[in-house]
Design an enzyme around this catalytic site. Structure first.
Site, PDB file in Angstrom:
ATOM      1  N   GLY A  46       0.921  -1.133  -0.043  1.00 38.12           N
ATOM      2  CA  GLY A  46      -0.030  -0.069  -0.216  1.00 38.12           C
ATOM      3  C   GLY A  46       0.812   1.071  -0.042  1.00 38.12           C
ATOM      4  O   GLY A  46       1.883   1.164   0.534  1.00 38.12           O
ATOM      5  N   GLN A  51       3.298  10.036   1.081  1.00 38.43           N
ATOM      6  CA  GLN A  51       4.746   9.168   1.022  1.00 38.43           C
ATOM      7  C   GLN A  51       5.594   9.321  -0.273  1.00 38.43           C
ATOM      8  O   GLN A  51       6.769   9.405  -0.047  1.00 38.43           O
ATOM      9  CB  GLN A  51       4.444   7.534   1.275  1.00 38.43           C
ATOM     10  CG  GLN A  51       3.905   7.319   2.562  1.00 38.43           C
ATOM     11  CD  GLN A  51       3.607   5.706   2.559  1.00 38.43           C
ATOM     12  OE1 GLN A  51       2.629   5.142   1.969  1.00 38.43           O
ATOM     13  NE2 GLN A  51       4.618   5.191   3.327  1.00 38.43           N
ATOM     14  N   CYS A 105       5.559  -0.282   7.077  1.00 32.63           N
ATOM     15  CA  CYS A 105       5.387   1.081   6.499  1.00 32.63           C
ATOM     16  C   CYS A 105       6.656   1.341   5.697  1.00 32.63           C
ATOM     17  O   CYS A 105       7.748   1.491   6.216  1.00 32.63           O
ATOM     18  CB  CYS A 105       5.083   2.276   7.466  1.00 32.63           C
ATOM     19  SG  CYS A 105       4.444   3.759   6.715  1.00 32.63           S
ATOM     20  N   LEU A 106       6.527   1.762   4.397  1.00 39.40           N
ATOM     21  CA  LEU A 106       7.681   2.093   3.613  1.00 39.40           C
ATOM     22  C   LEU A 106       8.360   3.279   4.051  1.00 39.40           C
ATOM     23  O   LEU A 106       9.469   3.425   3.879  1.00 39.40           O
ATOM     24  CB  LEU A 106       6.986   2.103   2.190  1.00 39.40           C
ATOM     25  CG  LEU A 106       6.536   0.953   1.537  1.00 39.40           C
ATOM     26  CD1 LEU A 106       6.195   1.245   0.062  1.00 39.40           C
ATOM     27  CD2 LEU A 106       7.691  -0.048   1.151  1.00 39.40           C
ATOM     28  N   HIS A 147      -4.433   2.102   7.632  1.00 37.98           N
ATOM     29  CA  HIS A 147      -3.282   2.562   7.671  1.00 37.98           C
ATOM     30  C   HIS A 147      -3.046   3.551   6.667  1.00 37.98           C
ATOM     31  O   HIS A 147      -2.421   4.736   6.960  1.00 37.98           O
ATOM     32  CB  HIS A 147      -2.232   1.347   7.476  1.00 37.98           C
ATOM     33  CG  HIS A 147      -0.774   1.866   7.222  1.00 37.98           C
ATOM     34  ND1 HIS A 147       0.047   1.482   8.516  1.00 37.98           N
ATOM     35  CD2 HIS A 147      -0.004   2.400   6.352  1.00 37.98           C
ATOM     36  CE1 HIS A 147       1.352   1.987   8.190  1.00 37.98           C
ATOM     37  NE2 HIS A 147       1.137   2.607   7.121  1.00 37.98           N
ATOM     38  N   GLU A 148      -3.239   3.423   5.263  1.00 38.02           N
ATOM     39  CA  GLU A 148      -3.177   4.218   4.213  1.00 38.02           C
ATOM     40  C   GLU A 148      -3.987   5.657   4.394  1.00 38.02           C
ATOM     41  O   GLU A 148      -3.682   6.774   4.064  1.00 38.02           O
ATOM     42  CB  GLU A 148      -3.744   3.941   3.025  1.00 38.02           C
ATOM     43  CG  GLU A 148      -2.503   2.529   2.627  1.00 38.02           C
ATOM     44  CD  GLU A 148      -0.891   2.606   2.681  1.00 38.02           C
ATOM     45  OE1 GLU A 148      -0.538   3.870   2.610  1.00 38.02           O
ATOM     46  OE2 GLU A 148      -0.109   1.898   2.984  1.00 38.02           O
ATOM     47  N   HIS A 151      -2.360   7.894   6.670  1.00 39.60           N
ATOM     48  CA  HIS A 151      -1.607   8.676   6.003  1.00 39.60           C
ATOM     49  C   HIS A 151      -2.040   9.998   5.284  1.00 39.60           C
ATOM     50  O   HIS A 151      -1.303  11.172   5.455  1.00 39.60           O
ATOM     51  CB  HIS A 151      -0.567   7.947   4.798  1.00 39.60           C
ATOM     52  CG  HIS A 151       0.336   7.122   5.102  1.00 39.60           C
ATOM     53  ND1 HIS A 151       1.473   7.732   6.008  1.00 39.60           N
ATOM     54  CD2 HIS A 151       0.592   5.749   5.034  1.00 39.60           C
ATOM     55  CE1 HIS A 151       2.278   6.642   6.080  1.00 39.60           C
ATOM     56  NE2 HIS A 151       1.874   5.471   5.636  1.00 39.60           N
TER      57      HIS A 151
HETATM   58 ZN    ZN Z   1       2.673   3.598   5.755  1.00 38.51          ZN
END
Ligand code: ZN
Length: 182
Positions: A46, A51, A105-106, A147-148, A151
């Site tokens: 995701g 990000q 998380c990236l 989660h997204e 963000h």
């Molecule tokens: Zn993340």
């Protein structure tokens, strides 16, 4: 298509609320394609626009069923596996139950920890063509969507954890130094 730079915390944009998309045009489709390419390149499931330094409410998700890396807690193949999901201006219209999942998380490389979230969510969103749709999500898909969307609201996952855990993660990240964001 091109691979975009994935920003790591403490990049300010990760704690900034994104704005709704108002124009569905070729530029938006190109951006969505770039987000998928970036997510695949980084090995993520995701990605939110914040990000990659863009403050539009755009999320891409693709959860491979076959990838054992993400399937520890997954019990069976669901209709949402192996599909490219584009969630633009997403809204949670209903949630139920509780689930605890070890999230990564990236924007927090090599950090994984447990977060409590709603077990199931019902979402309303637009695709990259401006078509509105609704989807029901459970298990990892539900966790990933929440989660997204966090963000997009400028919320990173440690804010869903205890103060103690959040402090440990922040320290780890700050020790990595700013060079990772180059
Ligand atoms: Zn993340």
């Amino acid at each position: 298509m091109s691979v975009l730079d994935v920003l790591v915390w403490p990049a300010k944009v990760l704690e900034t609320k994104a704005d709704p998309v108002t124009t569905f045009d070729a530029g938006l489709k190109q951006f969505v394609a770039n987000m998928f390419e970036t997510m695949h390149d980084s090995g993520g499931i995701g990605l939110a626009a914040n990000q990659v330094g863009d403050l539009r409410r755009v999320i891409v998700i693709e959860i491979p069923w076959s990838d054992s890396k993400y399937s520890e807690q997954e019990e069976k193949q669901e209709p949402w596996h192996d599909k490219r999901w584009v969630l633009i201006n997403p809204e949670i219209i209903k949630k139920s139950g509780k689930i605890r999942w070890q999230e990564g998380c990236l924007s927090f490389p090599e950090i994984f920890d447990f977060v409590d979230r709603a077990a199931e969510v019902w979402i309303k969103a637009f695709d990259e063509n401006g078509k509105e749709y609704e989807v029901h999500a459970n298990e990892l898909f539900s966790v990933c969507i929440q989660h997204e969307i966090d963000h997009l609201d400028g919320v990173v996952f440690f804010q869903r954890m205890s103060r103690l855990k959040a402090d440990i993660i922040k320290k780890k990240m700050l020790r990595r130094g700013p060079l990772n964001n180059a």
